[in-house]
Design a protein around this motif. Sequence first.
Motif, PDB file in Angstrom:
ATOM      1  N   PHE A 221      20.479 -11.689 -19.688  1.00 30.88           N
ATOM      2  CA  PHE A 221      20.989 -10.559 -18.904  1.00 30.88           C
ATOM      3  C   PHE A 221      20.634  -9.255 -19.622  1.00 30.88           C
ATOM      4  O   PHE A 221      21.125  -8.994 -20.723  1.00 30.88           O
ATOM      5  N   ILE A 222      19.780  -8.462 -18.970  1.00 29.86           N
ATOM      6  CA  ILE A 222      19.283  -7.240 -19.607  1.00 29.86           C
ATOM      7  C   ILE A 222      19.338  -6.083 -18.613  1.00 29.86           C
ATOM      8  O   ILE A 222      18.560  -6.032 -17.652  1.00 29.86           O
ATOM      9  N   PRO A 223      20.244  -5.127 -18.832  1.00 31.44           N
ATOM     10  CA  PRO A 223      20.243  -3.926 -17.998  1.00 31.44           C
ATOM     11  C   PRO A 223      19.131  -2.978 -18.433  1.00 31.44           C
ATOM     12  O   PRO A 223      18.579  -3.119 -19.523  1.00 31.44           O
ATOM     13  N   TYR A 224      18.799  -2.024 -17.606  1.00 27.81           N
ATOM     14  CA  TYR A 224      17.776  -1.045 -17.961  1.00 27.81           C
ATOM     15  C   TYR A 224      18.238  -0.252 -19.196  1.00 27.81           C
ATOM     16  O   TYR A 224      19.362   0.229 -19.245  1.00 27.81           O
ATOM     17  N   LYS A 236      28.369  -5.503 -15.297  1.00 27.42           N
ATOM     18  CA  LYS A 236      28.171  -5.674 -13.852  1.00 27.42           C
ATOM     19  C   LYS A 236      27.232  -6.857 -13.574  1.00 27.42           C
ATOM     20  O   LYS A 236      27.481  -7.671 -12.680  1.00 27.42           O
ATOM     21  N   ILE A 237      26.162  -6.958 -14.370  1.00 29.81           N
ATOM     22  CA  ILE A 237      25.197  -8.054 -14.170  1.00 29.81           C
ATOM     23  C   ILE A 237      25.863  -9.404 -14.403  1.00 29.81           C
ATOM     24  O   ILE A 237      25.713 -10.333 -13.606  1.00 29.81           O
ATOM     25  N   THR A 238      26.621  -9.524 -15.489  1.00 32.18           N
ATOM     26  CA  THR A 238      27.204 -10.824 -15.838  1.00 32.18           C
ATOM     27  C   THR A 238      28.329 -11.236 -14.893  1.00 32.18           C
ATOM     28  O   THR A 238      28.532 -12.431 -14.664  1.00 32.18           O
ATOM     29  N   ILE A 246      20.531 -17.826 -13.402  1.00 35.95           N
ATOM     30  CA  ILE A 246      20.679 -18.017 -14.852  1.00 35.95           C
ATOM     31  C   ILE A 246      20.182 -16.798 -15.631  1.00 35.95           C
ATOM     32  O   ILE A 246      20.290 -16.774 -16.863  1.00 35.95           O
ATOM     33  N   ALA A 247      19.659 -15.792 -14.934  1.00 31.79           N
ATOM     34  CA  ALA A 247      19.183 -14.585 -15.616  1.00 31.79           C
ATOM     35  C   ALA A 247      19.122 -13.440 -14.622  1.00 31.79           C
ATOM     36  O   ALA A 247      18.977 -13.647 -13.415  1.00 31.79           O
ATOM     37  N   GLY A 248      19.252 -12.225 -15.163  1.00 34.68           N
ATOM     38  CA  GLY A 248      19.152 -11.030 -14.333  1.00 34.68           C
ATOM     39  C   GLY A 248      18.651  -9.858 -15.159  1.00 34.68           C
ATOM     40  O   GLY A 248      19.181  -9.597 -16.238  1.00 34.68           O
ATOM     41  N   VAL A 249      17.609  -9.190 -14.652  1.00 36.21           N
ATOM     42  CA  VAL A 249      17.011  -8.071 -15.382  1.00 36.21           C
ATOM     43  C   VAL A 249      16.916  -6.865 -14.461  1.00 36.21           C
ATOM     44  O   VAL A 249      16.481  -6.973 -13.306  1.00 36.21           O
ATOM     45  N   GLN A 250      17.328  -5.728 -14.981  1.00 32.12           N
ATOM     46  CA  GLN A 250      17.190  -4.464 -14.251  1.00 32.12           C
ATOM     47  C   GLN A 250      16.003  -3.710 -14.851  1.00 32.12           C
ATOM     48  O   GLN A 250      16.021  -3.314 -16.015  1.00 32.12           O
TER      49      GLN A 250
END
Length: 712
Positions: A221-224, A236-238, A246-250
């Motif tokens: 999980f990686i925000p900008y 917010k992502i998590t 299983i993953a989220g990238v901004q």
Amino acid sequence: MQSTANYLWLLNDVLGQGATASVYKARHKKTGDQYAVKVFNHVSYLRPYEVQMREFEMLRKLNHKNIVKLFAVEEVGATKQKVLVMEYCAGGSLLNVLEESENAFGLSESEFLIVMGSVVGGMNQLRENGVVHRDIKPGNIMRVVGDDGQSIYKLTDFGAARELEDDEKFLSLYGTEEYLHPDMYERAVLRKPQKKAYGVTVDLWSIGVTFYQAATGSLPFIPYGGPRKNKEMMFKITTEKPEGAIAGVQWRDCGPVEWSYELPTSCRLCQGLKDLLVPILTNILEADQAKCWGFDQFFAEANDILHRVVIHIFSLQQATLLKIYIHSYNTINILLGAIFKQTKISPQNQEFIYEGHRLELELTQEVHCLPKITEDRPIILVSVEPTVPIGVIYKGPEIPMFPPKFDLINDANLAKTVTSAVHHLLRITKSLMKCQDLMLRGMYWILVILKEDCRKTLQQFTTLNLKLSFCQNAMMKIKTLSGPQANLPEVSSLRDKLQSAVELMSTSSQNVQNSQKQLDLMAAEWSKSSETHHEDSTIGKVEVLLEKVFAIHQLLRKDRLKMKLQYNEEQIHKFEKIKMGMHAKKVQMLVKEESVQKYLKLLASTKDWMRIACEIRKQLRSFNSQSVDLGENLENYEAHLNKILDVELPRLQEEQQTVTKLPAAADYSEQKYMDMIIRMKELKLEMEVLLRELQYNNVIIERFSVQKPHGV
């Protein structure tokens, strides 16, 4: 120099530092053996006494190969600072391993499984003792190298650990931001008041993040801007993660989040392992503690993976190397289903070759009964029906350009990225070369098997020709002995059937001979491709360039530590930076214009070869089916003709003798003469068959001695 009663260390031999303690590499005063000492600072003494003593007590009760061992608790001479004397792990931490340029896209499959097994083993020991760690992360997983050269990973840093049963909760906050469960993150990082209690499943979230990072080289999980700079978005992502993600990238400021439900292509794990790992990540990276798996289910699913064996399969038409994770006690029927899941080739269309021979498998046979299979010696899978080629699935990494501006920190970071990209390009090159090796090996075996099938089919035709010849001779004998006035309508019917059989045999034999010619042409093309492949030196070239890139990377890292360079050093730094960019671009060009192009050319050739091979195999199956039917018919014809010779013809001759009064001796002499002619023709055909077989065997021996590929 610092010391206790039995150990001493230098303050610049730092292994790690935290908020309450530092870890140093120490030696025993009498033996000189190396140890790790954890020295607590003054901040640690501000904690309640029971909290200070908790880590000592935890380590004393835990004894497992995957947990760093505590040897003693001592004090520094005058200051009376508490010191934990622990096992020294010379391999550093898992974080150190992941920071190596080679592992920028994740660990190798074998190393990942060792990490997974070690974490599961260590965590199982904690749960058996009712302990929750609360700070699982790569930096707290230490590495040692065993006597067999394999890694062993061990959990360490139990400063945040406490005893907690599965149904108990706690309120205190510990851990590292990126690995914290969202509920703890909200209160500890965002400082938002909430009255949530936390259970043992918070460790599972941390394990999920750690496993994802070990598999991919990146946090899930990686925000900008990064987790430390954009904390609100990180939360917010998590917490808003869709089910199954299983993953989220901004990727841009205030932009949408790109969710992933699978591990990335760049991940070094095979598809078979990914399919088993993703459901575990899905169910432990669950923000809702009520929906998250418990440790019992996690241990069950993780151990299920760890106790499987790997069956290496190369799907020839698809040009894809598969790894099937399966239990050794499973049956071949289950294996065929697992192969279908990855290839979409139905079990009834699956045929196998191993080391040049057809591999006949019994559905009820257990997997452990298979021959010894390795990645370099896999089972070759051939589909009966045409299949679309897939090939090696890869994504070439982007190689960043060095800006002209002189910046020690940025240059060192870019140098690591470039080196990681070259490592990845080398892995792609090796994958393409391995795929070509297996395509050539599989096609060689297909050619040998099909040629042998053609030989056997022609041999069947020869045997049928002998039967056909006997029937024809029997017809001739009947015609000669019965005379022109004889009335035998069934003989005329058989004559027509034998004529049809002659035409069928002639056409089929010609088709098989044409197939042999096609196989000879394919063998010649294969020989040229094999020769070109074995002369390919792309891997060696890329490895040489990687050594140069890595050396420059090490130089730029040293420059970064200096923080300031003299004029001449600065000029060398600039020149080396330019060279690194040139070397990386050359690697990129080699992979794109040589390795990939040669691979695509062979892939296209293999596609054409396999199309022809499938057609020939279908023809041979059809011919064999015709041979069986024709053989049965000829046996029936032969029996019928023998009946005519033994029953009908003597009766007819007896009737004719009564009318013409011919001497019986003349009939006997003529019949003996005809039998002799028929036997001579049969002997001639048998000799011709034997001669053909000897000639064919000589040709096979010559081809094997000349064309046998390297490594087959």
